[in-house]
Scaffold this motif. Structure first.
Motif, mmCIF file in Angstrom:
data_model
loop_
_atom_site.group_PDB
_atom_site.id
_atom_site.type_symbol
_atom_site.label_atom_id
_atom_site.label_comp_id
_atom_site.label_asym_id
_atom_site.label_seq_id
_atom_site.Cartn_x
_atom_site.Cartn_y
_atom_site.Cartn_z
ATOM 1 N N VAL A 25 7.181 3.596 3.209
ATOM 2 C CA VAL A 25 6.713 5.049 2.677
ATOM 3 C C VAL A 25 5.140 4.537 2.979
ATOM 4 O O VAL A 25 4.559 3.464 2.861
ATOM 5 C CB VAL A 25 6.729 5.267 1.081
ATOM 6 C CG1 VAL A 25 6.283 3.652 0.401
ATOM 7 C CG2 VAL A 25 6.237 6.308 0.568
ATOM 8 N N HIS A 41 -1.501 1.797 -6.124
ATOM 9 C CA HIS A 41 -0.740 2.104 -7.360
ATOM 10 C C HIS A 41 -0.033 3.362 -7.378
ATOM 11 O O HIS A 41 1.100 3.258 -7.787
ATOM 12 C CB HIS A 41 -1.939 2.524 -8.600
ATOM 13 C CG HIS A 41 -1.289 2.715 -9.812
ATOM 14 N ND1 HIS A 41 -0.785 1.678 -10.610
ATOM 15 C CD2 HIS A 41 -1.155 3.526 -10.624
ATOM 16 C CE1 HIS A 41 -0.137 2.023 -11.510
ATOM 17 N NE2 HIS A 41 -0.446 3.490 -11.526
ATOM 18 N N LEU A 42 -0.302 4.557 -6.724
ATOM 19 C CA LEU A 42 0.464 5.527 -6.464
ATOM 20 C C LEU A 42 1.786 5.236 -5.753
ATOM 21 O O LEU A 42 2.978 5.588 -6.131
ATOM 22 C CB LEU A 42 -0.300 6.598 -5.905
ATOM 23 C CG LEU A 42 0.169 7.843 -5.485
ATOM 24 C CD1 LEU A 42 0.677 8.787 -6.815
ATOM 25 C CD2 LEU A 42 -0.420 8.799 -4.860
ATOM 26 N N ILE A 43 1.649 4.341 -4.658
ATOM 27 C CA ILE A 43 2.679 3.915 -3.888
ATOM 28 C C ILE A 43 3.707 3.180 -4.867
ATOM 29 O O ILE A 43 4.992 3.304 -4.981
ATOM 30 C CB ILE A 43 2.479 3.188 -2.683
ATOM 31 C CG1 ILE A 43 1.906 4.163 -1.596
ATOM 32 C CG2 ILE A 43 3.716 2.413 -2.057
ATOM 33 C CD1 ILE A 43 0.920 3.558 -0.225
ATOM 34 N N VAL A 45 3.987 3.283 -7.967
ATOM 35 C CA VAL A 45 4.735 4.073 -9.118
ATOM 36 C C VAL A 45 5.938 5.095 -8.379
ATOM 37 O O VAL A 45 7.051 4.983 -8.868
ATOM 38 C CB VAL A 45 3.757 5.156 -9.697
ATOM 39 C CG1 VAL A 45 4.284 5.920 -10.801
ATOM 40 C CG2 VAL A 45 2.810 4.138 -10.675
ATOM 41 N N LEU A 46 5.614 5.378 -7.454
ATOM 42 C CA LEU A 46 6.519 6.526 -6.608
ATOM 43 C C LEU A 46 7.634 5.706 -5.784
ATOM 44 O O LEU A 46 8.682 6.381 -5.499
ATOM 45 C CB LEU A 46 5.840 7.342 -5.685
ATOM 46 C CG LEU A 46 5.013 8.484 -6.599
ATOM 47 C CD1 LEU A 46 4.262 9.383 -5.494
ATOM 48 C CD2 LEU A 46 5.565 9.210 -7.624
ATOM 49 N N SER A 47 7.535 4.524 -5.449
ATOM 50 C CA SER A 47 8.597 3.913 -4.661
ATOM 51 C C SER A 47 9.698 3.825 -5.297
ATOM 52 O O SER A 47 10.624 3.965 -4.597
ATOM 53 C CB SER A 47 8.016 2.324 -4.213
ATOM 54 O OG SER A 47 7.009 2.590 -3.194
ATOM 55 N N ALA A 49 11.522 5.940 -7.248
ATOM 56 C CA ALA A 49 12.082 6.939 -7.070
ATOM 57 C C ALA A 49 12.577 7.300 -5.472
ATOM 58 O O ALA A 49 13.716 7.968 -5.304
ATOM 59 C CB ALA A 49 11.306 8.287 -7.249
ATOM 60 N N PHE A 50 11.485 7.037 -4.619
ATOM 61 C CA PHE A 50 12.029 7.112 -3.390
ATOM 62 C C PHE A 50 12.982 6.215 -2.932
ATOM 63 O O PHE A 50 13.970 6.492 -2.070
ATOM 64 C CB PHE A 50 10.930 6.849 -2.284
ATOM 65 C CG PHE A 50 9.567 7.493 -2.572
ATOM 66 C CD1 PHE A 50 9.910 8.899 -2.810
ATOM 67 C CD2 PHE A 50 8.374 7.084 -2.166
ATOM 68 C CE1 PHE A 50 8.748 9.836 -2.971
ATOM 69 C CE2 PHE A 50 7.224 8.239 -2.393
ATOM 70 C CZ PHE A 50 7.311 9.211 -2.727
ATOM 71 N N GLU A 51 13.126 4.843 -3.480
ATOM 72 C CA GLU A 51 14.178 3.938 -3.180
ATOM 73 C C GLU A 51 15.646 4.434 -3.539
ATOM 74 O O GLU A 51 16.590 4.363 -3.076
ATOM 75 C CB GLU A 51 14.160 2.509 -3.631
ATOM 76 C CG GLU A 51 12.800 1.941 -3.078
ATOM 77 C CD GLU A 51 12.319 0.690 -3.684
ATOM 78 O OE1 GLU A 51 11.587 -0.168 -3.266
ATOM 79 O OE2 GLU A 51 12.500 0.748 -5.071
ATOM 80 N N GLU A 52 15.596 5.038 -4.862
ATOM 81 C CA GLU A 52 16.953 5.671 -5.444
ATOM 82 C C GLU A 52 17.255 6.846 -4.659
ATOM 83 O O GLU A 52 18.805 6.831 -4.489
ATOM 84 C CB GLU A 52 16.790 6.076 -6.884
ATOM 85 C CG GLU A 52 17.722 6.675 -7.645
ATOM 86 C CD GLU A 52 17.531 6.900 -9.126
ATOM 87 O OE1 GLU A 52 18.288 7.938 -9.379
ATOM 88 O OE2 GLU A 52 16.821 6.468 -9.416
#
Length: 61
Positions: A25, A41-43, A45-47, A49-52
């Motif tokens: 990402v 920090h944004l990456i 926090v969001l990683s 969800a992307f991984e799932e």
């Protein structure tokens, strides 16, 4: 990336629950990223969800 006008980027790899690489990402921009800590920090926090989502897409049906 220069052809696309990308001057800066920050990114991270995405892992499955078994620590296999699913992908990457990245946030890319046409100028210097001045608030890199916020983007990092944004990456972070969001990683998860992307991984799932990616893990679900790559699992056999």
């Amino acid at each position: 990336m220069a052809k696309l006008g990308i001057e800066s980027y920050l990114g991270s790899y995405l892992l499955s629950s078994t620590y296999e690489t699913l992908g990457i990402v990245a946030v890319m921009g046409p100028a210097t990223i001045y608030n890199a800590a916020f983007i990092e920090h944004l990456i972070l926090v969001l990683s998860p969800a992307f991984e799932e989502i990616l893990q679900r897409l790559t699992e056999p049906v």
